[in-house]
Design a protein around this motif. Structure first.
Motif, PDB file in Angstrom:
ATOM      1  N   LEU A   1       0.819  -1.210   0.000  1.00 22.67           N
ATOM      2  CA  LEU A   1       0.000   0.000   0.000  1.00 22.67           C
ATOM      3  C   LEU A   1       0.850   1.257   0.000  1.00 22.67           C
ATOM      4  N   TYR A   2       1.987   1.201   0.704  1.00 19.81           N
ATOM      5  CA  TYR A   2       2.857   2.370   0.856  1.00 19.81           C
ATOM      6  C   TYR A   2       4.294   2.000   0.472  1.00 19.81           C
ATOM      7  N   PRO A   3       4.529   1.764  -0.815  1.00 21.11           N
ATOM      8  CA  PRO A   3       5.872   1.345  -1.237  1.00 21.11           C
ATOM      9  C   PRO A   3       6.922   2.402  -0.915  1.00 21.11           C
ATOM     10  N   GLY A   4       7.986   1.947  -0.269  1.00 20.70           N
ATOM     11  CA  GLY A   4       9.068   2.859   0.081  1.00 20.70           C
ATOM     12  C   GLY A   4       8.962   3.463   1.460  1.00 20.70           C
TER      13      GLY A   4
ATOM     14  N   GLU B   1      -4.236   5.508  -0.206  1.00 20.32           N
ATOM     15  CA  GLU B   1      -4.810   5.183   1.103  1.00 20.32           C
ATOM     16  C   GLU B   1      -4.366   6.175   2.171  1.00 20.32           C
ATOM     17  N   THR B   2      -5.321   6.559   2.987  1.00 21.99           N
ATOM     18  CA  THR B   2      -5.042   7.426   4.127  1.00 21.99           C
ATOM     19  C   THR B   2      -4.330   6.612   5.213  1.00 21.99           C
ATOM     20  N   LEU B   3      -3.447   7.267   5.982  1.00 21.25           N
ATOM     21  CA  LEU B   3      -2.682   6.551   6.996  1.00 21.25           C
ATOM     22  C   LEU B   3      -2.644   7.316   8.307  1.00 21.25           C
ATOM     23  N   PHE B   4      -2.845   6.575   9.401  1.00 18.35           N
ATOM     24  CA  PHE B   4      -2.656   7.063  10.766  1.00 18.35           C
ATOM     25  C   PHE B   4      -1.517   6.267  11.365  1.00 18.35           C
ATOM     26  N   ALA B   5      -0.355   6.911  11.550  1.00 13.83           N
ATOM     27  CA  ALA B   5       0.818   6.263  12.112  1.00 13.83           C
ATOM     28  C   ALA B   5       1.193   6.945  13.419  1.00 13.83           C
ATOM     29  N   LYS B   6       2.289   6.516  14.012  1.00 13.40           N
ATOM     30  CA  LYS B   6       2.676   7.044  15.315  1.00 13.40           C
ATOM     31  C   LYS B   6       3.003   8.536  15.269  1.00 13.40           C
TER      32      LYS B   6
END
Length: 442
Positions: free
Chosen positions: A140-143, A251-256
């Motif tokens: 989904l988030y290459p790299g 895609e939307t992302l919620f990370a730390k």
């Protein structure tokens, strides 16, 4: 640079003498309720002190999600997603909505346990959601250089454009017969025989039998003028808008350390997932005891600040007459000053972890006021003390995505229709009837 550039809505010139319902507040909740009521043949006037969607409805992250919500909100979020899926066709305008998927990274054992319950929770709504590992995450988030133990990927979640959505819904409400009145603050309500009989606006009176208050962070102040106690505080959140980024993720992302979602213009809305400011104001002391559980649970994400807002809001406590200027006219649009360090840290972390963002430039930054209740769950409720008065507020950072569903539920309550979902969890009286206040998700 001032707040985000919202699609302008020209208000009606003529003030109606009488309607069935007056909606106070032209954000996405008020606009959605006005559309629902007008489509049912109920005459409605939407009164907005400034411009449509110019406060938090245009300043939020633009997420439309059912995942990671408080369980009490899930049925309403499911209703909202059903509405969003056909909203552009219904209003004949572009809101920017699309189901792009949202991913929540598991950052601890507790996060992972919380994430793992969602696929089963959403199966009853026929909404796709699954746990993924490092391989699927990297696809989904290459790299993106993150060590991911697991993550929740809800394909049914999505995004929309906050600067477009409320104006589009308000224009559709007008086409359905609603009066849309901008720069038309409601100073207060009038009663006869113990129930609502009308409102007094800065442009004159409007007779009505029901009032729906959807005033966002202003709702507690307005309610107090009627002798109605509404525990509500405000949190300042700062957002960055980047220039377009070629090859960025969908895609939307919620990370730390960061949260992002793609925008229609090819740029991204970027924010810190945990840095917010809670200004100390007179209401902090009025409602402080009710907010102690929230403060304890979210202490890591809150920064208390004492500043000029305390003096400003203290001046509102004296009240005002209906024939004099109100605070709602003195401040047409609440435009808090953004706090760069809260978002610069998030953007720096994002650039370091994700090469595709390395050349991202800040096009604009702004701040907004999130209206929060003690349990982080909204109030969508009649007010028993004032028959004919209803409230839809306190969405605690969840209002944009849930807005169309909340507007429908509010319209159901105002019109006496069968509620689209059980409204019990959203009743105002829960804060005063001895119910245990259980903290939801901020």
């Amino acid at each position: 640079m001032p707040g985000p550039q919202v699609v302008p809505v020209q208000g009606d010139e003529a003030l109606p003498q009488t309607v069935d319902v007056v909606v106070i507040g032209g954000g996405i909740i008020g606009a959605s309720a006005a559309l629902e009521l007008a489509e049912r043949g109920i005459s409605v006037a939407l009164c907005e002190k400034g411009g449509i969607g110019q406060e938090q409805s245009s300043r939020n992250w633009g997420w439309v999600r059912i995942s990671q919500r408080d369980p009490r909100e899930v049925p309403l979020a499911a209703e909202a997603i059903r509405i969003w899926s056909g909203l552009d066709k219904r209003v004949r305008r572009d809101t920017g909505y699309r189901q792009c998927g949202i991913v929540f990274q598991s950052q601890s054992d507790r996060d992972e346990a919380s994430n793992e319950r969602w696929p089963d929770e959403l199966r009853q709504y026929q909404l796709a959601s699954q746990m993924i590992g490092q391989r699927e995450f990297s696809e989904l988030y290459p790299g993106l250089k993150l060590d991911v133990r697991s993550a929740l990927h809800t394909a049914a979640d999505g995004r929309a454009e906050p600067q477009k959505a409320a104006p589009a819904i308000a224009e559709a409400a007008r086409e359905a017969g609603a009066h849309i009145l901008t720069r038309c603050a409601v100073r207060g309500v009038e009663t006869a025989g113990g129930r609502i009989s009308g409102v007094v606006t800065e442009r004159g009176p409007i007779a009505c039998s029901s009032v729906l208050l959807a005033g966002g962070s202003w709702s507690s102040l307005f309610s107090r003028s009627l002798g109605v106690d509404l525990p509500q505080l405000k949190i300042v959140n700062t957002v960055i808008r980047t220039t377009p980024i070629e090859g960025g993720p969908e895609e939307t992302l919620f990370a730390k350390d960061f949260a992002f979602r793609r925008r229609q213009d090819g740029g991204y809305t970027v924010a810190s997932p945990s840095d917010n400011i809670a200004d100390i104001v007179p209401d902090s002391f009025r409602y402080g005891l009710k907010f102690i559980p929230a403060l304890k649970a979210e202490w890591h994400a809150m920064k208390l600040r004492l500043g000029p807002r305390f003096i400003e809001e203290a001046g509102w406590m004296k009240g005002w007459r209906l024939d004099e200027e109100s605070p709602f006219e003195r401040i047409r649009v609440m435009d808090p000053t953004p706090v760069p360090k809260l978002t610069d840290h998030a953007l720096a972390k994002l650039k370091a972890a994700y090469p595709v963002f390395a050349r991202a430039r800040i096009a604009q930054r702004w701040a907004g006021l999130i209206d929060v209740t003690p349990d982080a769950v909204p109030v969508i409720s009649p007010v028993d003390k004032v028959p004919g008065f209803f409230i839809a507020t306190g969405f605690s950072g969840h209002g944009f995505g849930i807005g169309p569903g909340a507007g429908r539920l509010a319209a159901d309550l105002v019109s006496g229709a069968t509620p689209c979902v059980d409204p019990t969890a959203f009743r105002l009286s829960r804060f005063f009837d001895g119910s245990r206040i259980e903290l939801g998700t901020l």
